[in-house]
Design an enzyme around this catalytic site. Structure first.
Site, mmCIF file in Angstrom:
data_model
loop_
_atom_site.group_PDB
_atom_site.id
_atom_site.type_symbol
_atom_site.label_atom_id
_atom_site.label_comp_id
_atom_site.label_asym_id
_atom_site.label_seq_id
_atom_site.Cartn_x
_atom_site.Cartn_y
_atom_site.Cartn_z
ATOM 1 N N THR A 178 37.639 -6.715 40.792
ATOM 2 C CA THR A 178 38.138 -6.071 40.125
ATOM 3 C C THR A 178 37.544 -4.585 40.156
ATOM 4 O O THR A 178 36.356 -4.784 39.998
ATOM 5 C CB THR A 178 38.558 -5.415 38.865
ATOM 6 O OG1 THR A 178 39.418 -6.669 38.488
ATOM 7 C CG2 THR A 178 39.411 -5.154 38.307
ATOM 8 N N LYS A 235 46.324 -3.169 39.847
ATOM 9 C CA LYS A 235 45.400 -3.604 38.687
ATOM 10 C C LYS A 235 45.178 -2.969 37.637
ATOM 11 O O LYS A 235 45.101 -2.893 36.694
ATOM 12 C CB LYS A 235 44.081 -4.605 39.173
ATOM 13 C CG LYS A 235 43.213 -5.285 38.824
ATOM 14 C CD LYS A 235 43.095 -6.333 37.763
ATOM 15 C CE LYS A 235 42.220 -6.420 36.854
ATOM 16 N NZ LYS A 235 42.195 -7.532 35.570
HETATM 17 P P1 NAD Z 1 30.875 -13.040 36.265
HETATM 18 O O1 NAD Z 1 29.477 -11.957 35.616
HETATM 19 O O2 NAD Z 1 30.649 -14.344 35.321
HETATM 20 O O3 NAD Z 1 30.341 -13.656 37.437
HETATM 21 C C1 NAD Z 1 29.609 -12.761 38.615
HETATM 22 C C2 NAD Z 1 28.996 -13.470 39.693
HETATM 23 O O4 NAD Z 1 28.643 -13.286 40.761
HETATM 24 C C3 NAD Z 1 27.699 -14.058 38.331
HETATM 25 O O5 NAD Z 1 28.300 -15.878 38.707
HETATM 26 C C4 NAD Z 1 26.553 -13.175 39.372
HETATM 27 O O6 NAD Z 1 25.510 -14.733 40.002
HETATM 28 C C5 NAD Z 1 27.791 -13.478 41.090
HETATM 29 N N1 NAD Z 1 26.848 -12.468 41.846
HETATM 30 C C6 NAD Z 1 26.721 -10.888 41.542
HETATM 31 N N2 NAD Z 1 26.247 -10.258 42.253
HETATM 32 C C7 NAD Z 1 26.070 -11.326 43.371
HETATM 33 C C8 NAD Z 1 25.496 -11.497 44.942
HETATM 34 N N3 NAD Z 1 24.937 -10.590 45.870
HETATM 35 N N4 NAD Z 1 25.908 -12.648 45.716
HETATM 36 C C9 NAD Z 1 26.119 -13.667 45.015
HETATM 37 N N5 NAD Z 1 26.310 -14.505 43.987
HETATM 38 C C10 NAD Z 1 27.070 -12.567 42.921
HETATM 39 O O7 NAD Z 1 31.858 -12.093 36.084
HETATM 40 P P2 NAD Z 1 33.459 -12.419 35.872
HETATM 41 O O8 NAD Z 1 34.076 -12.736 34.804
HETATM 42 O O9 NAD Z 1 33.886 -13.849 36.184
HETATM 43 O O10 NAD Z 1 34.418 -11.508 36.519
HETATM 44 C C11 NAD Z 1 35.140 -11.015 38.390
HETATM 45 C C12 NAD Z 1 35.156 -10.371 38.639
HETATM 46 O O11 NAD Z 1 36.744 -10.693 38.065
HETATM 47 C C13 NAD Z 1 34.832 -9.363 37.980
HETATM 48 O O12 NAD Z 1 34.900 -8.062 39.119
HETATM 49 C C14 NAD Z 1 35.972 -8.699 36.772
HETATM 50 O O13 NAD Z 1 37.010 -7.217 36.642
HETATM 51 C C15 NAD Z 1 37.022 -9.280 37.569
HETATM 52 N N6 NAD Z 1 37.977 -10.494 36.199
HETATM 53 C C16 NAD Z 1 36.888 -10.727 35.216
HETATM 54 C C17 NAD Z 1 38.561 -11.678 34.101
HETATM 55 C C18 NAD Z 1 38.320 -12.223 33.157
HETATM 56 O O14 NAD Z 1 38.085 -12.592 32.833
HETATM 57 N N7 NAD Z 1 36.554 -12.250 33.356
HETATM 58 C C19 NAD Z 1 39.541 -11.386 34.092
HETATM 59 C C20 NAD Z 1 39.871 -10.193 35.190
HETATM 60 C C21 NAD Z 1 39.789 -9.815 36.470
#
Ligand code: NAD
Length: 296
Positions: free
Chosen positions: A96, A171
């Site tokens: 997102t 979204k």
């Molecule tokens: P999270 O923080 O659990 O996961 C993000 C991952 O990206 C981490 O494991 C981090 O180490 C990795 N990362 C960051 N920079 C990186 C890079 N340069 N190279 C490789 N890996 C890298 O976040 P999430 O909850 O999985 O959310 C991910 C996306 O989904 C976000 O944009 C969030 O807004 C969206 N989202 C989350 C939810 C939810 O309920 N968690 C729901 C809908 C949408």
């Protein structure tokens, strides 16, 4: 069987990647957190040496990263995904992020002879695990059709919302409705309580009357009427107030860019920011009712 690179194996990306592996696809995965990579290797994926390594010799790349700055830094510039992937590679960014970053990255991918869609999701970690996410995609019909079979493994409802960036637009608009409506429902239940109307009675009436909405009938912020709602487990998320605040801030950025006032969206962002300032941003967003009750 397709060859897929997957970058970003966090709360959402981890289970999404597992579902692709379970469906028999060959995954090359990367995350900055070694433990996240190890969990996928255990599920049958191959470990990539870097983000760009995950984009080499594959037909598709899925990214699930925190925010626009991460997406830009992973895709763009020297050594970025777009500088190493083969022409014709199909990129799916499910993070997102802000609309300008999505549109700029997709334009750069197309310029480099690749295809890309923005495909943010709703449905949370539960939906990611169950493979029932909703995908809202933006990009060309061609790119969308190529990506669709993979989206159908990770999700249940798959929408093409139009041109590049429109997935992100859908979204932020949806989540702005959700953030505002949760505050409206919370205010009404607190007012009812204070005036001596019990929550179940208000629910029985309003859920069949014109006040009915998802925030009430599927995610009621008071314990009792909807047993599965986070209110019944001390507002353990679910979807955290921090996540809601992130999305409402993206909506505010978009509203400035489009020069379109969204006064209730702005007010909603401020209320979730108060939860954050009070150190309660890890509560579910329906915990905003505690702020309204004066408990935070
Ligand atoms: P999270 O923080 O659990 O996961 C993000 C991952 O990206 C981490 O494991 C981090 O180490 C990795 N990362 C960051 N920079 C990186 C890079 N340069 N190279 C490789 N890996 C890298 O976040 P999430 O909850 O999985 O959310 C991910 C996306 O989904 C976000 O944009 C969030 O807004 C969206 N989202 C989350 C939810 C939810 O309920 N968690 C729901 C809908 C949408």
């Amino acid at each position: 069987m397709a060859k897929i690179g997957f970058i970003g194996l966090g709360n959402m990306g981890g289970p999404m990647a597992k579902n692709l592996a379970k469906a028999g696809h060959a995954l090359k995965v990367f995350d900055l957190a070694p433990a996240a990579v190890a969990a996928l290797v255990e599920a049958g994926a191959t470990k990539a040496a870097s983000a760009s390594d995950a984009a080499k010799d594959v037909e598709f790349v899925v990214t699930m990263l925190p925010a626009g700055e991460h997406v830009r830094s992973v895709y763009l510039g020297e050594g970025g995904l777009l500088s190493v992937a083969a022409k014709g590679t199909v990129f799916i960014d499910s993070s997102t992020i802000d609309v300008p970053s999505a549109r700029e990255t997709i334009a750069a991918a197309e310029k480099a002879g690749m295809m890309m869609i923005d495909a943010p999701v709703s449905g949370g970690v539960g939906g990611a695990e169950a493979g029932t996410l909703t995908f809202m995609a933006g990009g060309t019909v061609d790119a969308f059709e190529k990506a669709k079979p993979l989206l159908e493994i990770m999700g249940k409802n798959i929408f093409h919302a139009g041109a590049a960036g429109n997935g992100q637009v859908a979204k932020v608009c949806n989540n702005m409705i959700l953030g505002i409506s949760m505050i409206g429902v919370s205010e009404a239940f607190v007012l009812g309580e204070k005036l001596g109307l019990d929550a179940q009675t208000l629910f029985d009436i309003s859920s069949t009357a014109s006040g009915q909405c998802w925030s009430m009938t599927s995610y009621c912020p008071v314990p009792g009427p909807v047993p599965a709602s986070p209110a019944n487990r001390n507002y353990k998320p679910g979807f955290s107030a921090a996540m809601m605040l992130k999305d409402l801030r993206l909506a505010q950025d978009a509203s400035k860019t489009a020069r379109t006032p969204t006064p209730l969206g702005a007010q909603a962002a401020q209320l979730y920011a108060l939860m954050e300032a009070a150190g309660e941003e890890n509560l579910d967003f329906s915990g905003v009712i505690k702020l309204i009750r004066g408990e935070i």
